[in-house]
Design a protein around this motif. Structure first.
Motif, PDB file in Angstrom:
ATOM      1  N   LEU A 295       0.824  -1.219   0.000  1.00 43.45           N
ATOM      2  CA  LEU A 295       0.000   0.000   0.000  1.00 43.45           C
ATOM      3  C   LEU A 295       0.854   1.264   0.000  1.00 43.45           C
ATOM      4  O   LEU A 295       0.447   2.299  -0.531  1.00 43.45           O
ATOM      5  CB  LEU A 295      -0.929   0.001   1.220  1.00 43.45           C
ATOM      6  CG  LEU A 295      -2.044  -1.059   1.206  1.00 43.45           C
ATOM      7  CD1 LEU A 295      -2.849  -0.986   2.486  1.00 43.45           C
ATOM      8  CD2 LEU A 295      -2.957  -0.868   0.003  1.00 43.45           C
ATOM      9  N   ASP A 296       2.039   1.175   0.613  1.00 40.91           N
ATOM     10  CA  ASP A 296       2.943   2.346   0.613  1.00 40.91           C
ATOM     11  C   ASP A 296       3.649   2.521  -0.718  1.00 40.91           C
ATOM     12  O   ASP A 296       4.016   3.646  -1.083  1.00 40.91           O
ATOM     13  CB  ASP A 296       3.989   2.192   1.732  1.00 40.91           C
ATOM     14  CG  ASP A 296       3.372   2.333   3.123  1.00 40.91           C
ATOM     15  OD1 ASP A 296       2.283   2.939   3.208  1.00 40.91           O
ATOM     16  OD2 ASP A 296       3.966   1.842   4.092  1.00 40.91           O
ATOM     17  N   VAL A 300      -2.285   4.931  -5.028  1.00 44.17           N
ATOM     18  CA  VAL A 300      -3.657   4.619  -4.623  1.00 44.17           C
ATOM     19  C   VAL A 300      -4.577   4.366  -5.823  1.00 44.17           C
ATOM     20  O   VAL A 300      -5.353   3.408  -5.826  1.00 44.17           O
ATOM     21  CB  VAL A 300      -4.216   5.758  -3.738  1.00 44.17           C
ATOM     22  CG1 VAL A 300      -5.697   5.511  -3.431  1.00 44.17           C
ATOM     23  CG2 VAL A 300      -3.423   5.843  -2.438  1.00 44.17           C
ATOM     24  N   ILE A 303      -4.400   0.618  -7.111  1.00 41.98           N
ATOM     25  CA  ILE A 303      -4.571  -0.531  -6.221  1.00 41.98           C
ATOM     26  C   ILE A 303      -5.614  -1.496  -6.795  1.00 41.98           C
ATOM     27  O   ILE A 303      -5.411  -2.712  -6.833  1.00 41.98           O
ATOM     28  CB  ILE A 303      -4.968  -0.073  -4.807  1.00 41.98           C
ATOM     29  CG1 ILE A 303      -3.797   0.678  -4.133  1.00 41.98           C
ATOM     30  CG2 ILE A 303      -5.385  -1.262  -3.959  1.00 41.98           C
ATOM     31  CD1 ILE A 303      -2.605  -0.186  -3.846  1.00 41.98           C
ATOM     32  N   CYS A 327     -10.313   4.433   2.333  1.00 38.43           N
ATOM     33  CA  CYS A 327      -9.750   3.753   1.161  1.00 38.43           C
ATOM     34  C   CYS A 327      -8.662   2.767   1.576  1.00 38.43           C
ATOM     35  O   CYS A 327      -8.578   1.658   1.037  1.00 38.43           O
ATOM     36  CB  CYS A 327      -9.180   4.771   0.181  1.00 38.43           C
ATOM     37  SG  CYS A 327     -10.453   5.674  -0.703  1.00 38.43           S
ATOM     38  N   LYS A 328      -7.823   3.187   2.531  1.00 39.31           N
ATOM     39  CA  LYS A 328      -6.703   2.336   2.918  1.00 39.31           C
ATOM     40  C   LYS A 328      -7.192   1.041   3.545  1.00 39.31           C
ATOM     41  O   LYS A 328      -6.657  -0.041   3.262  1.00 39.31           O
ATOM     42  CB  LYS A 328      -5.775   3.082   3.870  1.00 39.31           C
ATOM     43  CG  LYS A 328      -4.455   2.353   4.123  1.00 39.31           C
ATOM     44  CD  LYS A 328      -3.440   3.251   4.785  1.00 39.31           C
ATOM     45  CE  LYS A 328      -2.087   2.541   4.904  1.00 39.31           C
ATOM     46  NZ  LYS A 328      -1.053   3.406   5.502  1.00 39.31           N
ATOM     47  N   HIS A 331      -8.632  -1.117   0.734  1.00 38.93           N
ATOM     48  CA  HIS A 331      -7.550  -1.676  -0.080  1.00 38.93           C
ATOM     49  C   HIS A 331      -6.819  -2.792   0.673  1.00 38.93           C
ATOM     50  O   HIS A 331      -6.415  -3.803   0.077  1.00 38.93           O
ATOM     51  CB  HIS A 331      -6.570  -0.581  -0.478  1.00 38.93           C
ATOM     52  CG  HIS A 331      -7.146   0.405  -1.436  1.00 38.93           C
ATOM     53  ND1 HIS A 331      -6.564   1.621  -1.716  1.00 38.93           N
ATOM     54  CD2 HIS A 331      -8.282   0.346  -2.178  1.00 38.93           C
ATOM     55  CE1 HIS A 331      -7.300   2.273  -2.584  1.00 38.93           C
ATOM     56  NE2 HIS A 331      -8.352   1.532  -2.877  1.00 38.93           N
TER      57      HIS A 331
END
Length: 381
Positions: A295-296, A300, A303, A327-328, A331
């Motif tokens: 994720l980093d 975004v 993804i 969102c994070k 995801h």
């Protein structure tokens, strides 16, 4: 009575003469304006019906001539004005001024207008027959090459470089050309039609072989793990001496899991042989740690593209978006569905084929930097 008859005859004759005279007068008076309206070339007809000479270029009309034998009075155009043709107008035309991005080619001298052109680095964009604007020349961008230089009359002409094709005003490299872009890639060899017809069959066979290979790797991994566990449990109690062949088999099975295993049989300190364990420990990648790292590293907006390529369905993606507010978090759940899917979960540790699949999909998305950082973090060669 005879006198009376003669008078009537005279009256008839007078009336006939009068009518004849009037007819001649009308015809004569009607022909005069036609003669007056016709002037020779280079003259003009005044309101008083006189033909006067026109003024030369660079002059304007000051006063009409008063007779056919006189010349028209003309005056030179003032500074900053001009006439470029013979005329009988009382006013000259104003000279043109060059604009901000223009330069003067020739001056206004009374007989002709000023001529301007776009400065170097600018080109002319025509609005109509008498109006135009000067715009700055464009520069070819990355993936483009210049085919025609910018001039005062037209802009720079750019086209995609060799092995590039245009998508939404950008030139992208032709990597693994698809049917939609292969005609933009001249270096791609055209395959015969019969070969193209066999491609789906070859792809199907290749997929089957790949599935069999993955199943074989999974089976070998399972067996190796089982044997390794038995040996570890057996090391806590006296056991018969294990042969080198058995130990080597365990090591080779471990080699197919994650890292190269160069372990060799080791002897115990007591001299009584006990089965030696592999020098390598299978690479353990915690699923949660890997997901946060991905994720980093992955932008975004990309993804969803990644998780779809990893096999996560649209229904699972929508469910994650509904169940989680940010969102994070959504995801994270999408990637977790992939990592803990079929053959994915192993006590919270990612299965190696899934790690390889992740690296392959990142490569397909041209995220080389993310691949390098993942390999560096987890020591993948």
């Amino acid at each position: 009575m005879a006198g009376f008859g003669s008078r009537r005859t005279w009256k008839k004759q007078d009336t006939a003469c009068t009518l004849l005279f009037l007819s001649i007068f009308i015809l004569t008076s009607g022909s005069e304006p036609l003669e007056k309206q016709s002037c020779r070339l280079g003259d003009y007809l005044t309101q008083s019906g006189i033909c006067c000479t026109k003024c030369s270029p660079g002059f304007k009309l000051e006063k009409d001539c008063s007779s056919h034998n006189e010349r028209t009075m003309c005056a030179p155009c003032p500074r900053g004005q001009y006439t470029d043709q013979q005329n009988f107008t009382p006013n000259c035309r104003r000279c043109k001024d060059c604009g901000e991005h223009e330069e003067e080619v020739s001056t206004c001298d009374g007989k002709r207008n000023r001529v301007c052109r776009c400065k170097p680095g600018f080109y002319k964009d025509v609005i109509d027959s008498a109006t135009y604007q000067c715009f700055q020349c464009k520069t070819c961008r990355s993936g483009e090459r210049q085919t025609e230089k910018c001039s005062s009359d037209h802009n720079t002409v750019c086209e995609c470089e060799h092995d590039y094709y245009r998508v939404k005003k950008k030139c992208l490299p032709c990597r693994n050309c698809t049917d939609s872009c292969k005609h933009h890639c001249p270096s791609q060899v055209t395959r015969p039609r019969d070969v193209e017809n066999h491609i789906p069959k070859i792809a199907l066979i290749g997929t089957g072989v790949l599935v069999m290979l993955l199943m074989t790797v999974a089976f070998v991994t399972y067996k190796a793990t089982k044997v390794y566990t038995k040996l570890k449990l057996a090391s806590s109690s006296p056991q018969p001496e294990a042969s080198e062949e058995t130990t080597k088999i365990v090591i080779c099975n471990e080699e197919s899991c994650y890292h190269d295993c160069n372990a060799v049989p080791q002897s115990t300190a007591s001299g009584k042989g006990q089965p030696s364990l592999p020098d390598c420990i299978p690479l353990e990648i915690k699923i949660s740690d890997l997901i946060y790292t991905v994720l980093d590293l992955v932008p975004v907006p990309r993804i969803k593209q990644l998780v779809r390529s990893l096999g996560v369905t649209d229904i699972e993606i929508e469910r994650a978006e509904v169940d989680y507010h940010t969102c994070k978090e959504a995801h994270y759940q999408m990637l977790r569905v992939w990592a803990e899917g079929v053959r994915g979960s192993r006590g919270g540790v990612l299965h190696w084929p899934l790690m390889q699949q992740l690296l392959d999909k990142l490569k397909d998305m041209y995220l080389e930097e993310a691949i390098d950082k993942l390999k560096t973090k987890y020591g993948i060669v």
